[in-house]
Design a protein around this motif. Structure first.
Motif, PDB file in Angstrom:
ATOM      1  N   ARG A   1      -2.274   3.865  -0.783  1.00 13.66           N
ATOM      2  CA  ARG A   1      -2.947   2.800  -2.393  1.00 13.66           C
ATOM      3  C   ARG A   1      -4.109   2.016  -1.232  1.00 13.66           C
ATOM      4  O   ARG A   1      -3.594   1.618  -0.263  1.00 13.66           O
ATOM      5  N   GLY A   2      -5.093   1.380  -1.966  1.00 18.29           N
ATOM      6  CA  GLY A   2      -5.693   0.999  -2.051  1.00 18.29           C
ATOM      7  C   GLY A   2      -4.876  -0.534  -2.706  1.00 18.29           C
ATOM      8  O   GLY A   2      -4.197  -0.828  -3.006  1.00 18.29           O
ATOM      9  N   ILE A   3      -5.789  -1.702  -1.864  1.00 23.48           N
ATOM     10  CA  ILE A   3      -5.497  -2.899  -1.803  1.00 23.48           C
ATOM     11  C   ILE A   3      -6.633  -4.125  -2.209  1.00 23.48           C
ATOM     12  O   ILE A   3      -7.617  -4.029  -2.045  1.00 23.48           O
ATOM     13  N   ASP A   4      -6.542  -4.691  -2.778  1.00 19.21           N
ATOM     14  CA  ASP A   4      -7.293  -6.038  -3.038  1.00 19.21           C
ATOM     15  C   ASP A   4      -6.528  -7.151  -2.349  1.00 19.21           C
ATOM     16  O   ASP A   4      -5.368  -7.521  -3.212  1.00 19.21           O
ATOM     17  N   ILE A   5      -6.834  -7.925  -1.311  1.00 18.43           N
ATOM     18  CA  ILE A   5      -6.252  -9.000  -0.549  1.00 18.43           C
ATOM     19  C   ILE A   5      -6.602 -10.433  -0.641  1.00 18.43           C
ATOM     20  O   ILE A   5      -7.716  -9.840   0.865  1.00 18.43           O
ATOM     21  N   ASP A   6      -6.477 -10.822  -0.582  1.00 15.93           N
ATOM     22  CA  ASP A   6      -6.805 -12.853  -0.011  1.00 15.93           C
ATOM     23  C   ASP A   6      -6.416 -12.537   1.581  1.00 15.93           C
ATOM     24  O   ASP A   6      -5.125 -12.508   1.997  1.00 15.93           O
ATOM     25  N   LEU A   7      -6.936 -12.647   2.591  1.00 16.59           N
ATOM     26  CA  LEU A   7      -6.354 -12.282   4.331  1.00 16.59           C
ATOM     27  C   LEU A   7      -6.755 -13.728   5.200  1.00 16.59           C
ATOM     28  O   LEU A   7      -6.553 -14.325   6.146  1.00 16.59           O
TER      29      LEU A   7
ATOM     30  N   MET B   1       1.055  -1.143  -0.124  1.00 16.95           N
ATOM     31  CA  MET B   1       0.199   0.624  -0.086  1.00 16.95           C
ATOM     32  C   MET B   1       0.695   0.860  -0.516  1.00 16.95           C
ATOM     33  O   MET B   1       0.541   2.639   0.046  1.00 16.95           O
ATOM     34  N   GLY B   2       2.161   0.929   0.001  1.00 19.66           N
ATOM     35  CA  GLY B   2       3.220   2.646  -0.298  1.00 19.66           C
ATOM     36  C   GLY B   2       4.011   2.228   0.836  1.00 19.66           C
ATOM     37  O   GLY B   2       4.946   3.450   0.776  1.00 19.66           O
TER      38      GLY B   2
END
Length: 426
Positions: free
Chosen positions: A303-309, A283-284
């Protein structure tokens, strides 16, 4: 009900932080020490509601546990797999780890044991673990037939053998069985039905078992085999800091363009949540590790993020709390397990972020949080959930008017959380 208003920071964070010992490691270590023969000294341990429930339960079972809170130390006088008290009623409050670990542990004894907790605990499923115990020859049932506590175990030792447990609900079911497996009368084989969630927590279990002298064969998280007759060795053991609790301070650096070093943590830790630092890196943030710990430095703009947690679901609330300050949406997926924690954490975060004026899109297995042009002041509920309180407090570090209800719920895992949070003010 008490409330606490979080005062925004007036400058970027620049701090070295020490967090208490890992709850996950402390409760595993207490149980292992009770199973060992002789005296085990645990230093760096967490003293909180959850670990107090575990220590008190062990005492109720006839195992001597000494506490030295000012030195973060437990001294446990293990009984070599024997449970001196034949039958007991154990109250474990809202501690999921205690409910699960103790349900398996008491099966090594003889007599009727009851494990019960607060009202929310009576809503949290445990049937898959009880099924696993029954597969090993243990008489273990849900008293009210709900698949939730109270749990009744009519114990007469653990015969052993092969059992099957669904993997999608909680890795703690597997930890509970693994911790006591070598004390069964025969070898144990645990087969995972489906995919196993939260695998790093199993890594943590296998790590501490190995350090105390018990080996597990792990077949790609599909099957676990434990040879009966192995015994834990009593020893001195140091608990490392809690990686999940460290995420709040890493996140504080991320949203203030600041720097935080969390002491005593290493990327080599078996705690999967140390990898949250690298989520922030995506994310920076800048991330570095040295002998002093893990350092996170925040960017001018997240920054944004799309993540599998799925491997570290307990960090999702931290990420959602700082998501309104990112330039783009933050999406977390594959964390359906959050719906059966201290509260339904997905629904709770959806409600409270919406209350603060943040747009969210919740799904069965996660949620997307959109950037917010402003945060509305107001009181937020914490749902008697320590992670709700600790994560929502982060928003108050950036924006005024965030008031937490029942801030004392952090006592579950981090009693001095707000004191440590205040050290970020310099």
């Amino acid at each position: 009900m008490n409330t606490l208003e979080i005062t925004p920071l007036d400058r970027p964070v620049d701090a070295d932080v020490t967090v208490p010992g890992s709850k996950s490691y402390t409760n595993r270590a207490l149980l292992i020490a009770a199973l060992g023969e002789g005296t085990t000294t645990l230093t760096g341990a967490l003293f909180s509601d959850d670990t107090t429930y575990m220590a008190n339960a062990l005492r109720s079972l006839g195992i001597e546990v000494e506490e030295v809170p000012e030195k973060a130390t437990f001294v446990v006088h293990g009984k070599g797999g024997r449970i001196p008290v034949n039958g007991a009623e154990l109250h474990i409050g809202g501690s999921g780890t205690c409910a699960r670990f103790l349900s398996a542990f008491v099966a090594l004894g003889r007599g009727p044991y009851v494990i019960d907790g607060i009202d929310r605990m009576r809503e949290r499923p445990i049937e898959d673990l009880l099924k696993g115990l029954r597969g090993l020859g243990v008489d273990a049932t849900s008293l009210n037939g709900t698949g939730c506590p109270p749990v009744v175990v009519n114990a007469d030792r653990i015969p052993g053998g092969r059992t099957f447990v669904p993997g999608d609900q909680s890795s703690q079911y597997f930890t509970a069985l693994l911790l006591i497996a070598s004390y069964a009368m025969e070898d144990i084989e645990i087969r995972v039905e489906g995919d196993l969630a939260s695998k790093p927590y199993i890594d943590m279990t296998l790590d501490i078992m190995r350090r105390f002298g018990v080996r597990v064969t792990n077949d790609n998280y599909n099957t676990f085999r434990v040879t009966a007759g192995q015994r834990y060795e009593s020893r001195a053991y140091t608990i490392e800091p809690d990686a999940t609790n460290a995420t709040y301070f890493m996140a504080a650096a991320a949203i203030t363009c600041g720097r935080v070093t969390v002491g005593g943590l290493s990327e080599d830790s078996a705690q999967g949540d140390v990898r949250f630092a690298h989520v922030l890196e995506q994310m920076g943030c800048a991330v570095s590790t040295d002998a002093s710990g893990i350092t996170v430095s925040g960017p001018q703009q997240l920054r944004g993020i799309d993540i599998d947690l799925n491997d570290m679901p307990d960090t999702a609330q931290t990420l959602w709390a700082i998501a309104p300050f990112a330039s783009d949406p933050v999406t977390v997926t594959n964390v359906p397990v959050l719906r059966i924690h201290e509260t339904d954490r997905i629904a709770a975060m959806e409600t409270e972020l919406t209350r603060l004026g943040v747009r969210v899109d919740a799904r069965d297995d996660g949620m997307t949080v959109h950037p917010a042009s402003q945060i509305l002041p107001g009181q937020v509920d914490t749902y008697d959930d320590h992670r709700m309180a600790m994560s929502l407090a982060l928003i108050g570090l950036r924006e005024p008017g965030v008031i937490l209800k029942d801030p004392e719920c952090v006592n579950k895992t981090f009693p001095n959380y707000f004191d440590v949070l205040d050290t970020l003010r310099g």
